[in-house]
Every structure is written in C-alpha cells, then in structure tokens.
Design an enzyme around this catalytic site. Sequence first.
Site, short mmCIF file in Angstrom:
data_model
loop_
_atom_site.label_atom_id
_atom_site.label_comp_id
_atom_site.label_asym_id
_atom_site.label_seq_id
_atom_site.Cartn_x
_atom_site.Cartn_y
_atom_site.Cartn_z
CD GLU A 7 -2.94 1.04 2.35
OE1 GLU A 7 -3.35 2.09 2.87
OE2 GLU A 7 -3.32 -0.09 2.69
CG ASP A 105 -1.64 -0.61 5.31
OD1 ASP A 105 -0.53 -1.05 5.00
OD2 ASP A 105 -1.82 0.57 5.68
CG ASP A 107 -7.00 -1.65 6.79
OD1 ASP A 107 -6.91 -1.66 5.54
OD2 ASP A 107 -6.47 -0.76 7.48
CE1 TYR A 322 -2.57 -1.68 9.52
CE2 TYR A 322 -4.47 -2.53 10.71
CZ TYR A 322 -3.93 -1.74 9.70
OH TYR A 322 -4.76 -1.02 8.89
#
Length: 722
Positions: A7, A105, A107, A322
């Site tokens: 990302e 990332d 998520d 994270y």
Amino acid sequence: MDLYIAEKPSLARILAEHLSAGQRIDTKQGYIQGKNWIMTWCIGHLYELYSAEEYDAAWGSPWKVSALPIIPTSFKYRPVEKTKQQLNVVHSLCSKATRIFNAGDPDRCGQEICDLVIKHSTFKGPVFRVWPDDLSPSGLKKVFSKIKPNSEYRSLSLSAQCRSHADWLVGINFTRFYTCIAQEKGFQGTLSLGRVQTVAFSIIYNRCIEIENFSPLTHFGLDVILECSNGEYSGEWVIPEGLKNEQGYFIDKRKTEQVESIVKSGQGIVKEVLIENKSEVAPLLFSLSMLQTFSSKKWGYSAKQVLNACQYLYEELKSLTYPRTDCSYLSEGDFKDALEISAVIGSSTSIDINNLPLNFTSKPRCYNDSKTTAHTGIIPTLCPPDFKKFDSLSSKEKQASLIGDRSVLENIYNTVALRFLAQFMPKHDVQSTKIITGINGYEFKTTSKVITALGWKLLLHDESTKEHKHSLPVITKGESIKIMGSTVSEKKTKPPEYFTEGTLIAALSNISNYVDDQKIRQKLRETDGIGTEATRADIIERIKKVGYVRVDGKKLIVTPLGRDVYPFFPIYFKTPAMTAIWESALQGIAEARLDHNAFERNIISWTETQIKKLKNSPPDIKVNIDDKYQCKNCSSTLIRKKGKYGNFWACINRDCGQSYNDFKLSPLYPLEGDGNDCSECKTNNRMGIMKTRVMKENRDKGQPAKVFLGCDQYPECKHAEW
C-alpha cells in the site's frame, strides 16, 4: 515473475528486505527488483471516485439545489492525478507478472486499494493475499507462511467499496443541499454533513448545551462517628429510596437534621459485617481507540497524533504490531514469543523486567483465538525501537509527520509495552469490608478496601491504588456502638465534563450509551460503535476543520457556526442509529453475510427520498453574517469574496447578481455620473469608477487614495471627474 503490491513505499521496503533474505536487491524508479520477484507499491489510494461534474456537467459548479439528488448510474473510478506516474509503473509491472500478491495494509481499505489497481490493469492471472499485520522479522515469517488466495478476501474489498459509495452519496447530496440553502442567506463557506461526522458533532454539541444549561442541585447527607470496643469508624446514612427525588438525590435538609437529632441520642448496633477477598486481573491489551483515549487523558495528545505515532512505530521502526485495530486479544499461537518480547522491552526501555514478578508459564486471558478479529491487540514486536531514526529527520519532515517530538513516540511505546507486561503480572488483590450499623431505626453504611497484593498495579501505577481507605477496627456483628458525633453534609451536583478527543473516541466506540431507545441500543451493542479504528481520528479532524468545533486546552467546544447550523440538520444525522445500522451492514458484507448490491440499492433509495423531502420543505437556515452593507440594486446583503482578480463584494440575491469592487474593505458603490458619456472624448466612451494612488509628492503627508470617475479609454483619454 511474482509481483507484490504494497500500500505504501515504507511497507514495500520492509517486505522486500524480508523477501531478499540478505541477497542483493536493486531499487528502481517505483519498484524494488529481487530474485524472481518485484516489489512495487501504491501511494495510498491510486484510484478515486469520479467527482460529480465528471458524471454530468449539470452536477458541477455552481452548486444548485435543482440538480439534486446526484445519483450516478454506476460508480466510476479514475486515477489520482498526483500519483499517476506510480500507477503507470504498477500497471506496467502487472502486464509482465505471472502471479500477483496483494500486500496492502491488513484491513478493508488496504484490501480495496490494491484490488482496484489490479482490477484496472491488464493482468488476468492468479492473485494471492499477503496479510502484513506484524512487520518484525519473526512476525514476517508468519505473514509469508499464511498466504491465501486473494479471492478469500473479496468481501473485505466489497465492504470498503460500499462504504466509499455510501459516503460519497451522503456527502455530495446533503452537503450541497445545506450549503446552497445557507449561501442563499449570505453564508460563504461549506456546511459539511456526513453519516459519522455529524453524529460526532451532535455528541459534542449536546454536551456543551447540557453544561451551559446546568443548574447545580443542593442535596444532603448525614455522616456519623461511631465507636466500637476496638476503636472508631465513620458511617454514612443509607437514605431510603422513597425519600430521594427522581434524580436519586435527597434534598430535604430539615428531614436530615431531624434524623441527626434522633440518632445523636440513640444507641447503635452492628447489623451486618461482610468481608470479601477480591482479585482483579490486568486490563486487556490496547486497541487503537483505547490507546487514543488513554493518551488524550494522560498527555493531551490528539487522536490523529496517537494514530500517526503508532503508524510510525509500526512502519518505520517496526516496533509495534498493526495499530488500526479494534481488538484487545492475541492469537494463542503468539504466546510462544512472549518471553522474547519482554526481553526486547527490558533492553529498550527503563523498565526493569528482572525485578518484576512476571509469570510466563501460564497463558494469560489475552491469548484467545475466539476473540481475535482480522487484527490483534497492539503489542511491541521483537524489533527494538530506534528512536534516533526520528531524531535524524529534518524539521520539515518532523512537522509533516504530525507526531510532535520524540517523547510522543517514547510515551506511546512505553505505554503499550507496560500494558503487555501487565498481562503476566499477578492479580491485584483487595480485602473489601462492608458494615451496616443500625441506630434508632436508621442504617449507616461503612465501606473499606485494603490492598493485600498490589499485583499488576505495581507496574501500571493505577490511580485507584490511592483511593483505598485505612483498615477498620475489628468489628463483630451484634456489637453495641456509641455515637460520638454527627455532621449534616451539604453537596452540590456537578455538571458533566466537556468532551476531549480521547473521551469522544471512547464515546464513538461505545455509542450505545448515548441512545435511549432500547431496541436501537441493543443493536448498537452488537457493533463496535460508529466509525472505525482507522477513521475516527480523521472524523474529529474534519469537524474541527469545517469550523463546527474548536479545541480549548483539551476540551472540545462548539463554535458559533456550529450553534447556528446544528438545529437545522436532519434528526437522522444527529443520532447514531442510522450510521450504526450502516456499520453493522458493512461488517456483514465484510464477513460475506450480506449482499453488497442490496446495500447500495437501499442507500440510493434512501438518499433520493430524503433529498426530495428536503427540497419540498427546505429548512430556514440562519447563519450569522455581517449585513453592514446592502446592494444598491435590490437592498439585499453584500458579502465580501475573493475572486480571480482580487476581492469584491457580491449580492447574496442570485437573481440580482450585482457585484462591486472592494475599496478599503468596503464595497465601492457607483458615483453620480457613472456610466455617462465622457465629456472629453464624446465617443460613447463611458465614465467608470476607478481608484488612484496618492500622488508621489503628497505620499509623505499621509494623503489617502481618492475615488474618482475616469474614462474607460484611459490612457488614450485621461479625462477624470473628482
């Protein structure tokens, strides 16, 4: 060739170092070349949704209520202009790849960012998912041992897509409607509405009004000093519920004095002695919201500041896991790293772990596979933090990071480290004593807590350790008691406290506490609040930026603009019910339990219905503006604006459209003779308002600039009329 897409560049470098396993890698323009693999990156979002005018020119500037609702037939994406060069690099690499690994990332948003890039490329081969939730060396070994097909994460991407589509629809339509209505009354700014930001604003607004309207209530109590055979102790009158008002307070001072006179002359007897030994385990690991709330209270850090510090510790120093997590638990398999992580903490902080009663033989409750989500709680990694790396940044880079100074990073890391170590500390033990003493028909309560083992509170320095009272004398049930003295206490209720960024984050996470309707409250309890761990800090920044709220010390205070506009916003934006239902649906989509197409159809239908209602019955928004100057043409208010060629004054009546030049912060009204033929050249040239500088010879005398009529053919015709 295997292509990995991260990302951000920082994450790409970390993953590339791991993949290289010490072998030589080449850094190119926009990617890193390894043996049989290439690591490239996005720069955040490389694609964004079309703006309204790109769908239809009628949806562009100037904004018009008549153009609403704005509902695209289908949502379209275009490259982000400022990162187009990197997108071209990524797409070029996609065309040469045999396999692609989405390394966004861990998520929903990270999933969607890379999925959009791959979707808009020419690549048609297999795609896999790398889930980089721990960037320490040992953590990355786990990450690359758990690679799965990217298709297993499609629901995450769809959830993020639905969220962005819904927010686009709500933001565009309601923000434009209310802005247009307000601007017709002379307001110059933008009135921003959003499904989460307006709820956050509402919570702050209501608390500020509650504090301002608060009237302290005087209430009373009765305290007595009692003597037993082994010493003295105090007791507080247990006021019967029937004597209290609706708020739970006793407000009859005369009755209190009557009770005092009765018990002063009486004899007491111990009716009940209850002694309990209680144990308390350490609080669970930090989620992002919990850490933001803690840091706001302890140091006054903003929510965004804490997020940025955590992100730096995660990406640049690789010292935290994270951070954008809503979870306070760890996977059970992570327990094997606990001893090694504690050693890293001991070597990189001032915490003396060798003198702490840490127990690594049994697994604490924070290790629970059934309680983990897509992420785990925030803990230190096996990589010690090198804070000197932050020190080496330039002043400009430090300022751009929005972190503050090095102490912010140290405080955040140490706080997370202490919470992790607390999981392995002994329980906190107290002995709780409750005594009920009866005096002439009235009961008095005495409570005491004595710490028998400090346990984990030794490490966290919990403030509650200061609140425990001294131990009581030995008292037995049935013992006779003497009354040594009494005091009628007079107290006043206190107003609620202003929200801080930390307490607002906690409120958004536990939004059910702010809802009266039991059905809605229950539904909200099934969600994790409104907003997400990743977005709540940005929500707070947004409502500050649009001018609804300002920060006073730690307190969030509603501004005059916020007070003006809040009453006119729809009720469904002010309550958390709607947005919580949306969040619940988005989570259902992420877990592949709900159909994303049905969700979008419902949002479109709802938006169309609500905008139609507002257009049929528009709110009479009143925003305080300076109405000192009026238009000479229609008598409406003039407002000062900034134009392409400087400032000017515009009439708020759009049907009039009159404007005036700006002269010394005032509108320059026409002088008599404006528009007449020039008397000098007499060729249909007109006289018009002009302003001139002070003549050079008079400049030092403080002569002001003068307004005059001049020929519009200047300099050919230099005729002027003063």
